[in-house]
Design a protein around this motif. Structure first.
Motif, PDB file in Angstrom:
ATOM      1  N   LEU A 149     -96.314  65.596 -34.775  1.00  0.00           N
ATOM      2  CA  LEU A 149     -97.426  66.160 -35.903  1.00  0.00           C
ATOM      3  C   LEU A 149     -98.837  65.297 -35.072  1.00  0.00           C
ATOM      4  O   LEU A 149     -99.826  65.807 -35.269  1.00  0.00           O
ATOM      5  N   ARG A 150     -98.641  63.850 -34.802  1.00  0.00           N
ATOM      6  CA  ARG A 150     -99.976  63.517 -35.232  1.00  0.00           C
ATOM      7  C   ARG A 150    -100.656  63.560 -34.024  1.00  0.00           C
ATOM      8  O   ARG A 150    -102.508  64.336 -33.655  1.00  0.00           O
ATOM      9  N   PHE A 205    -106.159  53.699 -32.275  1.00  0.00           N
ATOM     10  CA  PHE A 205    -107.794  53.170 -32.321  1.00  0.00           C
ATOM     11  C   PHE A 205    -107.693  54.581 -34.330  1.00  0.00           C
ATOM     12  O   PHE A 205    -108.148  53.926 -34.962  1.00  0.00           O
ATOM     13  N   LEU A 206    -106.737  55.375 -34.391  1.00  0.00           N
ATOM     14  CA  LEU A 206    -106.964  56.124 -35.810  1.00  0.00           C
ATOM     15  C   LEU A 206    -105.233  54.860 -37.213  1.00  0.00           C
ATOM     16  O   LEU A 206    -104.907  54.979 -36.606  1.00  0.00           O
ATOM     17  N   ARG A 207    -105.785  55.373 -37.713  1.00  0.00           N
ATOM     18  CA  ARG A 207    -105.597  54.675 -38.950  1.00  0.00           C
ATOM     19  C   ARG A 207    -104.789  55.402 -39.744  1.00  0.00           C
ATOM     20  O   ARG A 207    -105.081  56.224 -40.994  1.00  0.00           O
ATOM     21  N   TRP A 208    -103.280  55.785 -39.325  1.00  0.00           N
ATOM     22  CA  TRP A 208    -102.578  56.522 -40.008  1.00  0.00           C
ATOM     23  C   TRP A 208    -101.967  56.368 -41.455  1.00  0.00           C
ATOM     24  O   TRP A 208    -100.442  56.833 -41.907  1.00  0.00           O
ATOM     25  N   SER A 227    -107.002  63.849 -44.329  1.00  0.00           N
ATOM     26  CA  SER A 227    -108.937  63.380 -44.930  1.00  0.00           C
ATOM     27  C   SER A 227    -108.902  62.144 -43.830  1.00  0.00           C
ATOM     28  O   SER A 227    -110.221  61.987 -43.488  1.00  0.00           O
ATOM     29  N   GLY A 228    -108.155  60.896 -45.045  1.00  0.00           N
ATOM     30  CA  GLY A 228    -108.635  60.117 -44.514  1.00  0.00           C
ATOM     31  C   GLY A 228    -108.399  59.428 -42.851  1.00  0.00           C
ATOM     32  O   GLY A 228    -109.856  58.839 -42.360  1.00  0.00           O
ATOM     33  N   VAL A 229    -107.474  60.234 -42.233  1.00  0.00           N
ATOM     34  CA  VAL A 229    -107.970  60.089 -40.730  1.00  0.00           C
ATOM     35  C   VAL A 229    -109.510  60.455 -40.246  1.00  0.00           C
ATOM     36  O   VAL A 229    -110.539  60.022 -39.271  1.00  0.00           O
ATOM     37  N   LEU A 230    -109.590  61.669 -40.153  1.00  0.00           N
ATOM     38  CA  LEU A 230    -110.647  62.581 -39.937  1.00  0.00           C
ATOM     39  C   LEU A 230    -111.875  61.641 -40.331  1.00  0.00           C
ATOM     40  O   LEU A 230    -113.027  61.686 -40.226  1.00  0.00           O
TER      41      LEU A 230
END
Length: 218
Positions: free
Chosen positions: A19-20, A39-42, A47-50
């Protein structure tokens, strides 16, 4: 009263890695540029990622219009992805029985927390035959990470009702929480599997014996 908090992976068996990329695509289309997966903090929810991506790349917060556009795009991509892969989600074996028993017990209350927004979360649940009627659902619309969401649920319940015991059932190995009272943690990773290495929930009475105390974070 006893409160049971399930995270979504404790109810639905799915791979977050599937899904990521959908969220990544939705963000890239809105920003008009590539965003590296590294780069993304999963550890944050959708909402936090965005918000994190916009702060890092655009050096600002998304507008309400951008936020809603990305949410809508992710939901469309999720439904399309599901149509291509009908086995994408599967309900955890035995969890339906646990939920049904919880609904019949007047001294127990349960809810589900999700790293995804409400609409895709509801779609995932309903795709596996779990409908929201009588289920309290908390999603990425309510907080920026799983930990924040669980803490928010606990605080809300402590204010509104007197819960003598709180149980957190998660697919994670651990999840620190902030609570004035101890939280009993049940990790699916610690529960036994059958001879074919398939996970199945134990009986209701056995499930709530297999607990450990979560560390409290001030």
């Amino acid at each position: 009263m006893k409160l049971v908090i399930f995270d979504l992976p404790a109810v639905i068996d799915y791979r977050k890695e599937d899904l990521r990329p959908l969220l990544q695509e939705a963000i890239e289309e809105n920003l008009g540029q590539k965003v590296s997966m590294e780069f993304l903090r999963w550890e944050e929810n959708c909402s936090g990622v965005l918000l994190d991506v916009f702060k890092r790349i655009a050096e600002r917060f998304p507008t309400n219009e951008e936020f809603e556009a990305i949410k809508s795009s992710f939901n469309i991509k999720l439904r399309s992805h599901f149509m291509k892969r009908e086995n994408l989600y599967d309900v955890r074996h035995g969890v339906q029985s646990i939920l049904m028993q919880l609904q019949t017990l007047p001294d127990w209350h349960y809810c589900i927390v999700s790293d995804y927004w409400q609409e895709p979360t509801q779609f995932i649940l309903e795709s596996c035959g779990i409908y929201r009627k009588n289920i309290d659902l908390y999603t990425a619309d309510d907080a920026l990470s799983s930990q924040d969401l669980v803490n928010k649920v606990i605080l809300k319940r402590q204010v509104n009702k007197s819960f003598r015991e709180i149980f957190l059932i998660s697919d994670q190995a651990s999840l620190p929480v902030t609570s004035r009272q101890p939280v009993h943690f049940i990790s699916l990773k610690m529960l036994s599997r059958n001879a074919l290495n398939h996970f199945a929930y134990p009986k209701f009475a056995d499930l709530f014996k297999r607990v450990e105390r979560l560390p409290r974070v001030n």
